[in-house]
Design an enzyme around this catalytic site. Structure first.
Site, PDB file in Angstrom:
ATOM      1  N   LYS A  61       1.493  -2.918 -18.099  1.00  0.00           N
ATOM      2  CA  LYS A  61       2.209  -3.884 -17.257  1.00  0.00           C
ATOM      3  C   LYS A  61       3.714  -3.682 -17.377  1.00  0.00           C
ATOM      4  O   LYS A  61       4.439  -3.642 -16.394  1.00  0.00           O
ATOM      5  CB  LYS A  61       1.789  -5.283 -17.707  1.00  0.00           C
ATOM      6  CG  LYS A  61       1.534  -6.311 -16.736  1.00  0.00           C
ATOM      7  CD  LYS A  61       0.350  -6.270 -15.811  1.00  0.00           C
ATOM      8  CE  LYS A  61      -0.053  -4.995 -15.166  1.00  0.00           C
ATOM      9  NZ  LYS A  61      -1.357  -4.966 -14.584  1.00  0.00           N
ATOM     10  N   HIS A  87      -0.119   6.955 -38.564  1.00  0.00           N
ATOM     11  CA  HIS A  87      -0.610   8.336 -38.642  1.00  0.00           C
ATOM     12  C   HIS A  87       0.209   9.244 -37.734  1.00  0.00           C
ATOM     13  O   HIS A  87      -0.341  10.103 -37.039  1.00  0.00           O
ATOM     14  CB  HIS A  87      -2.102   8.375 -38.277  1.00  0.00           C
ATOM     15  CG  HIS A  87      -2.941   7.637 -39.266  1.00  0.00           C
ATOM     16  ND1 HIS A  87      -3.300   8.157 -40.494  1.00  0.00           N
ATOM     17  CD2 HIS A  87      -3.439   6.381 -39.227  1.00  0.00           C
ATOM     18  CE1 HIS A  87      -4.006   7.263 -41.160  1.00  0.00           C
ATOM     19  NE2 HIS A  87      -4.098   6.168 -40.418  1.00  0.00           N
ATOM     20  N   GLU A 136       4.904  -0.302 -15.747  1.00  0.00           N
ATOM     21  CA  GLU A 136       4.896  -0.151 -14.291  1.00  0.00           C
ATOM     22  C   GLU A 136       5.915  -1.020 -13.589  1.00  0.00           C
ATOM     23  O   GLU A 136       6.453  -0.619 -12.564  1.00  0.00           O
ATOM     24  CB  GLU A 136       3.496  -0.364 -13.706  1.00  0.00           C
ATOM     25  CG  GLU A 136       2.962  -1.756 -13.808  1.00  0.00           C
ATOM     26  CD  GLU A 136       1.586  -1.906 -13.161  1.00  0.00           C
ATOM     27  OE1 GLU A 136       1.305  -1.249 -12.156  1.00  0.00           O
ATOM     28  OE2 GLU A 136       0.791  -2.703 -13.690  1.00  0.00           O
ATOM     29  N   ASN A 138      -4.292   6.889   7.279  1.00  0.00           N
ATOM     30  CA  ASN A 138      -4.350   6.640   5.841  1.00  0.00           C
ATOM     31  C   ASN A 138      -5.456   7.520   5.287  1.00  0.00           C
ATOM     32  O   ASN A 138      -6.593   7.438   5.757  1.00  0.00           O
ATOM     33  CB  ASN A 138      -4.663   5.153   5.597  1.00  0.00           C
ATOM     34  CG  ASN A 138      -5.042   4.879   4.150  1.00  0.00           C
ATOM     35  OD1 ASN A 138      -4.541   5.542   3.249  1.00  0.00           O
ATOM     36  ND2 ASN A 138      -5.909   3.918   3.929  1.00  0.00           N
ATOM     37  N   TRP A 171       2.699   5.867   1.757  1.00  0.00           N
ATOM     38  CA  TRP A 171       2.820   6.303   0.365  1.00  0.00           C
ATOM     39  C   TRP A 171       2.646   7.817   0.438  1.00  0.00           C
ATOM     40  O   TRP A 171       1.571   8.328   0.740  1.00  0.00           O
ATOM     41  CB  TRP A 171       1.715   5.680  -0.489  1.00  0.00           C
ATOM     42  CG  TRP A 171       1.866   5.939  -1.951  1.00  0.00           C
ATOM     43  CD1 TRP A 171       2.657   5.260  -2.833  1.00  0.00           C
ATOM     44  CD2 TRP A 171       1.186   6.938  -2.725  1.00  0.00           C
ATOM     45  NE1 TRP A 171       2.515   5.784  -4.100  1.00  0.00           N
ATOM     46  CE2 TRP A 171       1.625   6.807  -4.065  1.00  0.00           C
ATOM     47  CE3 TRP A 171       0.251   7.937  -2.427  1.00  0.00           C
ATOM     48  CZ2 TRP A 171       1.155   7.624  -5.102  1.00  0.00           C
ATOM     49  CZ3 TRP A 171      -0.204   8.751  -3.462  1.00  0.00           C
ATOM     50  CH2 TRP A 171       0.252   8.590  -4.771  1.00  0.00           C
ATOM     51  N   ARG A 209       0.812  -1.218   0.000  1.00  0.00           N
ATOM     52  CA  ARG A 209       0.000   0.000   0.000  1.00  0.00           C
ATOM     53  C   ARG A 209       0.846   1.269   0.000  1.00  0.00           C
ATOM     54  O   ARG A 209       0.319   2.383  -0.065  1.00  0.00           O
ATOM     55  CB  ARG A 209      -0.922   0.018   1.220  1.00  0.00           C
ATOM     56  CG  ARG A 209      -1.889  -1.130   1.259  1.00  0.00           C
ATOM     57  CD  ARG A 209      -2.720  -1.086   2.505  1.00  0.00           C
ATOM     58  NE  ARG A 209      -3.632   0.040   2.495  1.00  0.00           N
ATOM     59  CZ  ARG A 209      -4.854   0.020   1.999  1.00  0.00           C
ATOM     60  NH1 ARG A 209      -5.333  -1.085   1.493  1.00  0.00           N
ATOM     61  NH2 ARG A 209      -5.616   1.085   2.023  1.00  0.00           N
TER      62      ARG A 209
END
Ligand code: F6R
Length: 606
Positions: A483, A502, A486, A100, A74, A27
């Protein structure tokens, strides 16, 4: 987005909190810390960086304690550092808090407290909570915390220790997850049940506004008016083994290899006697007036939604659209009681998805959650919930949650097709059998993954690359590109194969890796032409296609075969080698695969 944990009881408090933090590290891993009540004082130990740093700094110190709180961070407000790590003391060290969430009005509160003489020792929003506890303390800790949280705007799950209440652990929540674990003469709190599985499987999920007071032998829960409330006790089916690596070097690899079982269990939960059954969620009455389905999610869950949209349109012939949750909220989409909105979220806690859900519900839509976590906030907020059976997903990069979400969408599409009478019996049976066979085919890919390692060796030395595909393959390309970005930090972009020329084709140079997904049978010739276009400009071609597709093999530098299936279902399979490509590239670069930089698994801030 930060994990909190707390313990009260006669066990080894320090070790129990460290274990919880290690489980919750996905987390956030910018810093960690814990506060322990010891001989009438609150001791705080905290360190920037991984939990090993905290563990190291606590080695050899005597921390006998029967109550404590911990945090893994975090960073949102304040850089990752020792000083910004949680827990945060109040100025007089009478209280310590882990948090949190985000306190949106923290600047106003901080100014007010500073004017009263409070000195702050961090740059965080959280510290206003501990200072307010000191400032508003009235001898009754429940009443104090209740009054403090009324002053907070934003989101929080908090754990609080107070010196004058040495045997009480207080916690509260609003818009951030918090679960209370029920033990034998010991009790726990955690942001997520995985931290508790080693000790108990009986839990209470707190509701927004709840405050709980835990002692070793009791748990009392109160609502925001301090009235005692009872919450339903839930038993968690997950086992500890599912939440450990079981010999795999990383959770990501373990979870990729768990996909056959996860898809099988998700299928079996919903298919009985040859029939898909979602009657607990939807019946004909629910859908007869629905004229639009939105699928709303973030990241990988959004990408599963893209496959879901494909399935709902192709199989159930339903007008559907997919949107990113943070955009959907502000896009003024036309939503009314004839709209169904399906919210997809592994964790069931993603802030943007939750906010979009509340908005859609307020506008009268029928809301359905597809989530992996029983009792999660999104599951409780939606009108109806469908659970994926992936088991705990710990690696930051989502893999088995994705394939189980895709499974749910295909089954749901079949179920709705039958309710709407838009599918023949033969097609229904054929499609159901395709889905039923997927676990075995995924296993076959996993058993033959050598070629993917060669592709990873090539990728690991590159800084850029492309993923291209047409139709369903393009949707898979988007997930495959995320995937690899990251976990291996190789910058890639996903393009519809026909769109590359293009403009973006200007970026192709000698050696640029281009991963081509080419399973849509009516589009193979066009894919071969697209491969030739980029190959002529020097691209190195890695192709994922059905095993016997010679025309693709002939133009590819590395061809990765997947077992044959009806190409409407190929997205179950083509993603698997590309998850492995991301994993092996990351591992070959020596990256901490399960915890790539800057990320957190559960994004509970907007
Ligand atoms: C990527 C990944 C994220 C999540 C996203 C939504 O591998 O895991 O993109 O898919 O943050 O999370 P949930 O599904 O928990 O809502």
């Amino acid at each position: 987005m930060c994990g909190i944990v707390g313990y009260v009881g006669h066990g080894d408090t320090k070790e129990i909190i460290l274990h919880g933090l290690k489980t919750l590290e996905y987390r956030g891993y910018d810093s960690s810390g814990m506060a322990l009540m010891s001989n009438g004082e609150i001791l705080v130990e905290k360190k920037a960086g991984r939990i090993e740093n905290l563990e190291e700094s606590m080695k050899g110190k005597n921390f006998s304690s029967e109550i404590g709180i911990g945090h893994t961070r975090w960073a949102t407000h304040g850089v990752p550092s020792d000083r910004n790590s949680h827990p945060h003391y109040s100025m007089d060290k009478s209280a310590a808090v882990v948090h949190n969430g985000i306190i949106e009005n923290y600047q106003v509160l901080r100014k007010e407290l500073e004017e009263k003489g409070y000195v702050f020792s961090s740059d965080t929003d959280t510290e206003v909570i501990s200072q307010l506890i000191q400032d508003m303390y009235n001898g009754n800790i429940l009443d104090t915390v209740s009054k403090v949280v009324k002053r907070l705007e934003g989101s929080y799950a908090i754990g609080v220790l107070h010196k004058n209440h040495p045997d009480e652990l207080i916690c509260a929540r609003e818009h951030s997850p918090l679960v209370v674990g029920i033990g034998e003469k010991e009790n726990f709190i955690a942001s997520d049940i995985s931290a508790l599985l080693k000790y108990t499987k009986d839990v209470y999920y707190l509701k927004d506004g709840d405050i709980a007071v835990l002692k070793a032998g009791s748990i009392e829960i109160f609502d925001r008016d301090e009235k005692p409330v009872t919450r339903e006790k839930k038993y968690i089916e997950w086992n500890l083994e599912q939440a450990t690596k079981c010999g795999y070097p990383h959770f990501m690899l373990k979870e990729i290899f768990e996909q056959p079982q996860a898809v099988k269990e998700t299928f079996e939960k919903r298919v009985h006697n040859g029939k898909v059954d979602f009657s607990d969620v939807l019946n004909y009455e629910d859908i007869k007036n629905i004229n639009k389905i939105y699928i709303v999610a973030c990241g990988t869950a959004y990408h599963a939604g893209l496959q879901g949209q494909f399935a709902l349109q192709k199989i159930a012939k339903l007008d559907s659209a997919t949107d990113i949750a943070s955009e959907f909220r502000y896009s003024d989409s036309f939503i009314d009681e004839k709209t169904m909105v399906i919210f997809v979220s592994q964790s069931g806690e993603t802030s943007d998805t939750l906010a979009a859900l509340k908005e859609a519900k307020a506008k009268g839509a029928l809301t359905i959650a597809v989530t992996n976590v029983v009792g999660s906030t999104i599951s409780r907020e939606a009108h109806k919930t469908i659970y994926t059976m992936a088991g705990p997903e710990i690696a930051v990069a989502s893999t088995k949650a994705y394939t189980t979400q895709v499974t749910i969408f295909y089954l749901l599409a079949l179920y709705m097709a039958e309710l709407r009478k838009v599918i023949s019996k033969e097609k229904y049976e054929e499609y159901l059998s395709e889905i039923k066979n997927m676990p075995e085919k995924i296993q076959n890919i996993l058993d033959n993954c050598e070629k993917i390692k060669t592709a990873a060796e090539y990728f690991k030395d590159r800084t850029n690359g492309f993923f291209i595909g047409r139709g369903l393959d393009y949707k898979v390309a988007i997930e495959a590109s995320l995937k690899i970005k990251e976990v291996s930090y190789v910058h890639t972009e996903a393009f519809a194969s026909g769109e590359l020329k293009h403009g973006t084709i200007a970026l192709i140079e000698e050696g640029t890796p281009v991963v081509v997904i080419a399973t849509q049978k009516n589009l193979i010739d066009k894919s071969v032409s697209n491969i030739k276009e980029v190959k002529a400009r020097g691209a190195y071609i890695i192709t994922v296609g059905f095993d016997d597709e010679e025309s693709l093999k002939n133009v590819s530098d590395n061809f990765i075969g997947i077992p044959e299936c009806n190409d409407m279902f190929s997205g179950f399979l083509s993603i698997v080698p590309l998850q492995l490509l991301a994993y092996y590239t990351s591992d070959a670069k020596g990256i901490d695969v399960d915890k790539p930089r800057n990320l957190a698994k559960s994004v509970t801030v907007e």
